[in-house]
Design an enzyme around this catalytic site. Structure first.
Site, short mmCIF file in Angstrom:
data_model
loop_
_atom_site.label_atom_id
_atom_site.label_comp_id
_atom_site.label_asym_id
_atom_site.label_seq_id
_atom_site.Cartn_x
_atom_site.Cartn_y
_atom_site.Cartn_z
N CYS A 99 9.77 -4.82 4.22
CA CYS A 99 9.36 -3.73 4.83
C CYS A 99 8.36 -3.06 4.81
O CYS A 99 7.23 -2.88 5.17
CB CYS A 99 10.79 -2.62 5.14
SG CYS A 99 12.03 -3.55 5.54
N ARG A 100 8.20 -1.96 3.57
CA ARG A 100 6.98 -1.05 3.19
C ARG A 100 5.95 -1.77 2.72
O ARG A 100 4.99 -1.62 3.20
CB ARG A 100 7.77 0.02 2.24
CG ARG A 100 8.64 0.84 2.97
CD ARG A 100 9.41 1.72 1.84
NE ARG A 100 10.11 0.89 0.95
CZ ARG A 100 10.73 1.13 -0.08
NH1 ARG A 100 10.61 2.41 -0.37
NH2 ARG A 100 11.51 0.32 -0.77
N SER A 101 5.94 -2.67 1.87
CA SER A 101 4.65 -3.37 1.37
C SER A 101 4.03 -4.20 2.27
O SER A 101 2.82 -4.29 2.40
CB SER A 101 5.02 -3.98 -0.10
OG SER A 101 5.76 -4.95 0.02
N CYS A 137 6.97 -2.84 -3.13
CA CYS A 137 8.24 -2.33 -2.63
C CYS A 137 9.35 -2.96 -3.26
O CYS A 137 9.32 -3.68 -4.30
CB CYS A 137 8.50 -2.05 -1.09
SG CYS A 137 8.54 -3.48 -0.33
N ASN A 140 9.97 -6.64 -0.44
CA ASN A 140 8.81 -7.05 -0.14
C ASN A 140 9.01 -7.63 1.66
O ASN A 140 8.33 -8.52 1.92
CB ASN A 140 8.06 -8.16 -0.80
CG ASN A 140 6.79 -8.57 -0.51
OD1 ASN A 140 6.50 -9.78 -0.85
ND2 ASN A 140 5.98 -7.87 0.06
P1 4NP Z 1 11.45 -2.66 1.33
O1 4NP Z 1 12.95 -2.24 2.28
O2 4NP Z 1 11.74 -2.40 -0.08
O3 4NP Z 1 10.53 -1.72 2.03
O4 4NP Z 1 11.15 -4.03 1.74
C1 4NP Z 1 14.16 -3.27 1.45
C2 4NP Z 1 14.20 -4.16 1.92
C3 4NP Z 1 15.55 -4.90 1.77
C4 4NP Z 1 16.31 -4.38 0.74
C5 4NP Z 1 16.21 -2.87 0.58
C6 4NP Z 1 15.00 -2.37 1.09
N1 4NP Z 1 17.75 -4.88 0.51
O5 4NP Z 1 18.60 -3.90 -0.09
O6 4NP Z 1 17.86 -5.96 0.72
#
Ligand code: 4NP
Length: 166
Positions: free
Chosen positions: A20-22, A15, A18
């Site tokens: 939340c989703r992954s 993602c 790294n």
């Molecule tokens: P992820 O979610 O890609 O599912 O881990 C996010 C985590 C952090 C951020 C954006 C999305 N950020 O902008 O810091």
């Protein structure tokens, strides 16, 4: 490592951050693969470097834990060139991640790159919603979505392995 030689598949979920989703996909897939008797190497990474070394978001840990899956021990890392040689499959959570992954892919990379929902008939190309700026409900919804994708991916890999053994 190659899935062809020993039927052991390796899968990297990717993602943006790294956290939340992954990490949720890594945890959900590891459990589903184990349940299905699939011998898999599983990992996750981000296209961005914002959260290097961080544990998953506490809301991601909570929703996984509510479903009996522990992901709190994971640490965020960024995707690297070796991943394109080490893994059979690199699975993007959304279309922006897919582009980020392809932009980093070396010419001689062997990993097959796709999106999680490409493994679900009728949902090919659909992105997993990013819950980072959302609520606990958004994390619950993303968990459900990820599990639908993971179920499809397990079926896909079982079919791939059956084909390799034929
Ligand atoms: P992820 O979610 O890609 O599912 O881990 C996010 C985590 C952090 C951020 C954006 C999305 N950020 O902008 O810091």
């Amino acid at each position: 490592m190659t899935g062809v030689a020993n039927q052991r598949m390796s899968v990297l979920f990717v993602c943006l951050g790294n956290i939340c989703r992954s990490p949720m996909a890594e945890g959900a897939f590891r459990a589903a693969a184990h349940h299905a008797g699939l011998d898999c190497i599983v990992d996750s990474a981000g296209t961005a470097s914002y959260h290097l070394g961080d544990a998953p978001d506490h809301r991601a840990i909570a929703v996984a834990r509510a479903h009996g899956i522990e992901i709190g021990g994971q640490a965020a890392r960024q995707i690297k060139v070796q991943d394109f040689h080490r893994f059979d499959h690199i699975i993007a959570m959304d279309s922006a991640n897919l582009e980020g992954i392809k932009a980093r892919a070396p010419r001689d990379g062997t990993a097959r790159i796709s999106m999680l929902f490409d493994a679900v008939a009728g949902r090919e190309g659909v992105s997993v919603p990013d819950p980072y700026h959302g609520t606990a409900d958004d994390f619950s919804n993303t968990w459900i979505e990820i599990n639908e994708g993971v179920t499809g991916l397990v079926q896909q890999l079982r079919a791939e392995i059956a084909g390799l053994m034929r």
